[in-house]
Design a protein around this motif. Structure first.
Motif, PDB file in Angstrom:
ATOM      1  N   TYR A 198      85.040 -17.909  74.442  1.00  0.00           N
ATOM      2  CA  TYR A 198      83.632 -17.591  74.205  1.00  0.00           C
ATOM      3  C   TYR A 198      83.175 -18.141  72.853  1.00  0.00           C
ATOM      4  CZ  TYR A 198      84.611 -14.346  77.971  1.00  0.00           C
ATOM      5  OH  TYR A 198      84.993 -13.806  79.173  1.00  0.00           O
ATOM      6  N   ARG A 199      81.885 -18.130  72.644  1.00  0.00           N
ATOM      7  CA  ARG A 199      81.319 -18.556  71.359  1.00  0.00           C
ATOM      8  C   ARG A 199      81.248 -17.368  70.396  1.00  0.00           C
ATOM      9  NH1 ARG A 199      79.399 -23.573  72.413  1.00  0.00           N
ATOM     10  NH2 ARG A 199      78.499 -23.961  74.451  1.00  0.00           N
ATOM     11  N   ASP A 200      81.404 -17.657  69.129  1.00  0.00           N
ATOM     12  CA  ASP A 200      81.208 -16.691  68.051  1.00  0.00           C
ATOM     13  C   ASP A 200      81.976 -15.386  68.308  1.00  0.00           C
ATOM     14  OD1 ASP A 200      79.484 -18.541  66.757  1.00  0.00           O
ATOM     15  OD2 ASP A 200      77.829 -17.876  68.035  1.00  0.00           O
ATOM     16  N   THR A 201      81.259 -14.259  68.305  1.00  0.00           N
ATOM     17  CA  THR A 201      81.890 -12.942  68.458  1.00  0.00           C
ATOM     18  C   THR A 201      81.799 -12.410  69.888  1.00  0.00           C
ATOM     19  OG1 THR A 201      79.834 -11.841  67.831  1.00  0.00           O
ATOM     20  CG2 THR A 201      81.404 -12.327  66.044  1.00  0.00           C
ATOM     21  N   THR A 202      81.438 -13.257  70.835  1.00  0.00           N
ATOM     22  CA  THR A 202      81.246 -12.813  72.215  1.00  0.00           C
ATOM     23  C   THR A 202      82.536 -12.275  72.827  1.00  0.00           C
ATOM     24  OG1 THR A 202      79.472 -14.414  72.455  1.00  0.00           O
ATOM     25  CG2 THR A 202      80.352 -13.494  74.483  1.00  0.00           C
ATOM     26  N   ALA A 203      83.690 -12.795  72.436  1.00  0.00           N
ATOM     27  CA  ALA A 203      84.962 -12.288  72.977  1.00  0.00           C
ATOM     28  C   ALA A 203      85.141 -10.809  72.644  1.00  0.00           C
ATOM     29  CB  ALA A 203      86.140 -13.106  72.437  1.00  0.00           C
ATOM     30  N   THR A 204      84.700 -10.401  71.460  1.00  0.00           N
ATOM     31  CA  THR A 204      84.764  -8.983  71.074  1.00  0.00           C
ATOM     32  C   THR A 204      83.877  -8.147  71.989  1.00  0.00           C
ATOM     33  OG1 THR A 204      85.236  -9.573  68.790  1.00  0.00           O
ATOM     34  CG2 THR A 204      84.392  -7.351  69.180  1.00  0.00           C
ATOM     35  N   THR A 205      82.685  -8.646  72.290  1.00  0.00           N
ATOM     36  CA  THR A 205      81.755  -7.948  73.182  1.00  0.00           C
ATOM     37  C   THR A 205      82.356  -7.787  74.573  1.00  0.00           C
ATOM     38  OG1 THR A 205      79.886  -8.866  71.956  1.00  0.00           O
ATOM     39  CG2 THR A 205      79.421  -8.004  74.157  1.00  0.00           C
ATOM     40  N   VAL A 206      83.002  -8.848  75.079  1.00  0.00           N
ATOM     41  CA  VAL A 206      83.625  -8.807  76.408  1.00  0.00           C
ATOM     42  C   VAL A 206      84.759  -7.786  76.420  1.00  0.00           C
ATOM     43  CG1 VAL A 206      85.006 -10.122  78.073  1.00  0.00           C
ATOM     44  CG2 VAL A 206      82.939 -11.125  77.070  1.00  0.00           C
ATOM     45  N   LEU A 207      85.624  -7.830  75.420  1.00  0.00           N
ATOM     46  CA  LEU A 207      86.750  -6.886  75.384  1.00  0.00           C
ATOM     47  C   LEU A 207      86.251  -5.447  75.255  1.00  0.00           C
ATOM     48  CD1 LEU A 207      89.848  -6.773  75.501  1.00  0.00           C
ATOM     49  CD2 LEU A 207      89.801  -6.603  73.009  1.00  0.00           C
ATOM     50  N   ASP A 208      85.237  -5.222  74.428  1.00  0.00           N
ATOM     51  CA  ASP A 208      84.665  -3.876  74.298  1.00  0.00           C
ATOM     52  C   ASP A 208      84.111  -3.381  75.633  1.00  0.00           C
ATOM     53  OD1 ASP A 208      85.323  -3.905  71.619  1.00  0.00           O
ATOM     54  OD2 ASP A 208      83.264  -4.228  70.916  1.00  0.00           O
ATOM     55  N   ALA A 209      83.449  -4.276  76.380  1.00  0.00           N
ATOM     56  CA  ALA A 209      82.891  -3.900  77.690  1.00  0.00           C
ATOM     57  C   ALA A 209      84.010  -3.548  78.667  1.00  0.00           C
ATOM     58  CB  ALA A 209      82.025  -5.027  78.247  1.00  0.00           C
ATOM     59  N   LEU A 210      85.098  -4.322  78.652  1.00  0.00           N
ATOM     60  CA  LEU A 210      86.228  -4.010  79.541  1.00  0.00           C
ATOM     61  C   LEU A 210      86.866  -2.677  79.166  1.00  0.00           C
ATOM     62  CD1 LEU A 210      87.893  -7.525  79.889  1.00  0.00           C
ATOM     63  CD2 LEU A 210      86.673  -6.241  81.669  1.00  0.00           C
ATOM     64  N   GLY A 211      86.880  -2.356  77.872  1.00  0.00           N
ATOM     65  CA  GLY A 211      87.456  -1.094  77.413  1.00  0.00           C
ATOM     66  C   GLY A 211      86.629   0.123  77.772  1.00  0.00           C
ATOM     67  N   LYS A 212      85.418  -0.094  78.249  1.00  0.00           N
ATOM     68  CA  LYS A 212      84.541   1.015  78.655  1.00  0.00           C
ATOM     69  C   LYS A 212      84.226   0.955  80.144  1.00  0.00           C
ATOM     70  CE  LYS A 212      82.303   0.860  74.165  1.00  0.00           C
ATOM     71  NZ  LYS A 212      81.149   0.333  73.458  1.00  0.00           N
ATOM     72  N   ILE A 213      84.978   0.174  80.880  1.00  0.00           N
ATOM     73  CA  ILE A 213      84.628  -0.091  82.278  1.00  0.00           C
ATOM     74  C   ILE A 213      84.653   1.170  83.139  1.00  0.00           C
ATOM     75  CG2 ILE A 213      86.896  -0.760  83.214  1.00  0.00           C
ATOM     76  CD1 ILE A 213      83.504  -2.497  83.779  1.00  0.00           C
ATOM     77  N   SER A 214      85.534   2.123  82.842  1.00  0.00           N
ATOM     78  CA  SER A 214      85.584   3.328  83.680  1.00  0.00           C
ATOM     79  C   SER A 214      84.347   4.210  83.505  1.00  0.00           C
ATOM     80  CB  SER A 214      86.861   4.130  83.424  1.00  0.00           C
ATOM     81  OG  SER A 214      86.817   4.751  82.162  1.00  0.00           O
ATOM     82  N   MET A 215      83.616   4.031  82.417  1.00  0.00           N
ATOM     83  CA  MET A 215      82.360   4.778  82.267  1.00  0.00           C
ATOM     84  C   MET A 215      81.316   4.240  83.238  1.00  0.00           C
ATOM     85  SD  MET A 215      81.863   5.735  78.261  1.00  0.00           S
ATOM     86  CE  MET A 215      82.143   4.137  77.537  1.00  0.00           C
ATOM     87  N   ALA A 216      81.273   2.913  83.399  1.00  0.00           N
ATOM     88  CA  ALA A 216      80.321   2.292  84.314  1.00  0.00           C
ATOM     89  C   ALA A 216      80.830   2.308  85.747  1.00  0.00           C
ATOM     90  CB  ALA A 216      80.031   0.856  83.877  1.00  0.00           C
ATOM     91  N   CYS A 217      82.151   2.203  85.897  1.00  0.00           N
ATOM     92  CA  CYS A 217      82.778   2.136  87.225  1.00  0.00           C
ATOM     93  C   CYS A 217      83.958   3.102  87.283  1.00  0.00           C
ATOM     94  CB  CYS A 217      83.286   0.723  87.508  1.00  0.00           C
ATOM     95  SG  CYS A 217      82.021  -0.538  87.606  1.00  0.00           S
ATOM     96  N   PRO A 218      83.718   4.394  87.381  1.00  0.00           N
ATOM     97  CA  PRO A 218      84.840   5.328  87.468  1.00  0.00           C
ATOM     98  C   PRO A 218      85.631   5.152  88.762  1.00  0.00           C
ATOM     99  CG  PRO A 218      82.763   6.489  87.753  1.00  0.00           C
ATOM    100  CD  PRO A 218      82.423   5.077  87.400  1.00  0.00           C
ATOM    101  N   SER A 219      84.949   4.566  89.774  1.00  0.00           N
ATOM    102  CA  SER A 219      85.614   4.300  91.050  1.00  0.00           C
ATOM    103  C   SER A 219      84.772   3.308  91.838  1.00  0.00           C
ATOM    104  CB  SER A 219      85.797   5.582  91.863  1.00  0.00           C
ATOM    105  OG  SER A 219      84.538   6.114  92.235  1.00  0.00           O
ATOM    106  N   TYR A 220      85.380   2.751  92.880  1.00  0.00           N
ATOM    107  CA  TYR A 220      84.663   1.900  93.825  1.00  0.00           C
ATOM    108  C   TYR A 220      85.385   2.002  95.160  1.00  0.00           C
ATOM    109  CZ  TYR A 220      88.259  -1.754  93.440  1.00  0.00           C
ATOM    110  OH  TYR A 220      89.438  -2.440  93.479  1.00  0.00           O
ATOM    111  N   THR A 221      84.784   1.472  96.217  1.00  0.00           N
ATOM    112  CA  THR A 221      85.409   1.495  97.534  1.00  0.00           C
ATOM    113  C   THR A 221      86.066   0.149  97.799  1.00  0.00           C
ATOM    114  OG1 THR A 221      83.790   3.074  98.354  1.00  0.00           O
ATOM    115  CG2 THR A 221      85.024   1.840 100.007  1.00  0.00           C
TER     116      THR A 221
END
Length: 147
Positions: free
Chosen positions: A46-69
């Motif tokens: 990624y460019r600049d600090t975007t990799a940090t943003t991506v990793l932070d989003a993955l670290g919070k994924i269960s808040m957005a997606c606690p489950s799926y089918t």
């Protein structure tokens, strides 16, 4: 992060769920014929600090997606994550489990500078956590050696 399509967690490229596209990537996957374990590895840059943003989003994924089918079994899949210390510039272990599966799937995501390394492992023994962590550490070490 926009509302994610949680069904993307059923694939191997989990960084896509963040909605952020990198500038380049490399990916490979294989299945162990003896154990049926699946291994997929990817490096996204990624460019600049975007990799940090991506990793932070993955670290919070269960808040957005606690489950799926799950599309194949039509069963509920539960998502959980925890930080992984000492790997790269930050890392997460994200695990999927379902009562319909014989095992689970683990994604280890780690940042190295402007790159995010992801390793997905499906396993009946430990949900893929040990294999995913081991391979992620090897990839992180290799990337650090090139920086």
């Amino acid at each position: 992060m926009p509302t994610p399509d949680c069904t993307k967690l059923g694939g191997t490229s989990w960084t896509e769920i963040t909605g952020i596209t990198g500038v380049s990537f490399a990916q490979d996957a294989y299945v162990n014929k003896d154990s049926s374990e699946e291994f997929a590895q990817e490096i996204d840059v990624y460019r600049d600090t975007t990799a940090t943003t991506v990793l932070d989003a993955l670290g919070k994924i269960s808040m957005a997606c606690p489950s799926y089918t799950d599309g194949a079994t039509h069963a509920k899949v539960t998502i959980a994550e925890k930080p992984l210390a000492g790997v790269g510039d930050g890392a997460w272990v994200i695990t999927e489990t379902s009562s319909a599966w014989q095992g689970g799937t683990t994604l280890v995501a780690a940042r190295v500078g402007t790159s995010v390394v992801t390793v997905l492992v499906s396993s009946g023994t430990d949900n893929g956590a040990a294999g995913g962590t081991k391979l992620a550490k090897q990839l992180v070490s290799s990337l650090k050696g090139r920086a």
